[in-house]
Design a protein around this motif. Sequence first.
Motif, short mmCIF file in Angstrom:
data_model
loop_
_atom_site.label_atom_id
_atom_site.label_comp_id
_atom_site.label_asym_id
_atom_site.label_seq_id
_atom_site.Cartn_x
_atom_site.Cartn_y
_atom_site.Cartn_z
N SER A 113 -47.52 8.15 10.67
CA SER A 113 -46.85 7.70 9.44
C SER A 113 -47.57 6.46 8.95
O SER A 113 -48.30 5.80 9.66
N THR A 114 -47.35 6.16 7.66
CA THR A 114 -47.93 4.94 7.12
C THR A 114 -47.36 3.74 7.85
O THR A 114 -46.15 3.58 7.94
N ASN A 115 -48.23 2.90 8.42
CA ASN A 115 -47.81 1.73 9.20
C ASN A 115 -46.91 2.11 10.38
O ASN A 115 -46.02 1.38 10.76
N GLY A 116 -47.13 3.26 10.95
CA GLY A 116 -46.24 3.72 12.02
C GLY A 116 -47.01 4.41 13.12
O GLY A 116 -48.22 4.52 13.08
N PRO A 117 -46.29 4.89 14.13
CA PRO A 117 -46.91 5.54 15.28
C PRO A 117 -47.36 6.95 14.98
O PRO A 117 -47.16 7.46 13.89
N SER A 118 -47.97 7.57 15.99
CA SER A 118 -48.56 8.88 15.81
C SER A 118 -47.72 9.95 16.48
O SER A 118 -46.95 9.69 17.39
N PHE A 119 -47.91 11.19 15.99
CA PHE A 119 -47.42 12.32 16.74
C PHE A 119 -48.31 12.48 17.96
O PHE A 119 -49.53 12.43 17.86
N SER A 120 -47.73 12.70 19.10
CA SER A 120 -48.53 12.90 20.30
C SER A 120 -47.97 14.07 21.08
O SER A 120 -46.79 14.37 20.99
N LEU A 152 -36.59 6.80 3.95
CA LEU A 152 -37.44 7.97 3.77
C LEU A 152 -38.80 7.67 4.39
O LEU A 152 -39.43 6.66 4.06
N TYR A 153 -39.24 8.54 5.29
CA TYR A 153 -40.53 8.37 5.97
C TYR A 153 -41.47 9.48 5.53
O TYR A 153 -41.06 10.62 5.34
N LEU A 154 -42.76 9.14 5.36
CA LEU A 154 -43.78 10.11 5.05
C LEU A 154 -44.78 10.12 6.21
O LEU A 154 -45.34 9.08 6.56
N TYR A 155 -45.04 11.28 6.77
CA TYR A 155 -45.99 11.44 7.86
C TYR A 155 -47.11 12.38 7.42
O TYR A 155 -46.87 13.36 6.70
#
Length: 280
Positions: free
Chosen positions: A222-229, A269-272
């Motif tokens: 996500s923008t300024n956020g962690p990753s899918f792992s 609202l989060y955008l990934y």
Amino acid sequence: INSIDTNSKNEVFISSDDLRINLWSMEVERAAYTVTDIKPNNMESLSEVITCCNFSPFHCSTFMHSTSRGKIYVSDLRQNSNCNTSKKVLGSCEGSKNLFGEIVASISDIKQTNCGRHVVSRDFMSVKVWDVRSELQPMKTIDIHHKLQPMLKEMYENDSIFDKFECALNGANDVVATGSYNKLSTIDINDQSKHYSIPIVKDLFKRRKSKFRSMGEENYSSTNGPSFSPTSQNFLGKVEEAIPYEKKILNMSWHPRQDVIAVAGQSKLYLYTAQNSSTI
């Protein structure tokens, strides 16, 4: 109203509540035609309610709806404008005799693939993939909340068992995204070992970027956020950990052409997006 969807030509749309599905015209504001009505003469004999409906992505006259008994009805307006009797029913007619089993069997969301052969459904415990040519059993079941099985009584008492989680398909229709408690998960339909998850944290300033090996697969961030792992099958972590019931992720949408997911959770609202994409 629990769901609404336009047909492929964007000429009409359907809306559904617990008992009826109405067909609306874009040009007529104050009138609708009821295409499905399951209200019995005696409400005490009501055995199921409508939970979701949507149109086929390519046939403008075909739509489907799901019910609280875990069944999916496929109807065609070309055959009959009264669709109380559907041309196809996905799901066994035998319901669970257990109280919790009946509740978790309720389908909260359905999506049809672009090819028209498969339907993806989400109930409380799992994501199911159906082949419309095989009506009795799903061709694949992906466990999401299997670790919560011993906690159903507690979740019934705090009403969490009635949470309605949505699902979303990517443009290629081979990856499904769905929510849980403080988690968003994406699973490859053809290979469940490709399972990615990310915690949803409300405070953006406390979020830290996490670097994971891609292991030959694409990570999501996500923008300024962690990753899918990649995660193990234990989607919610250890059973003894407290489940954050108030941090549920119910609503999401996947961009039809890009690897971008919009997620609504915890009043934000989060955008990934994929890490190697320049979209975000």
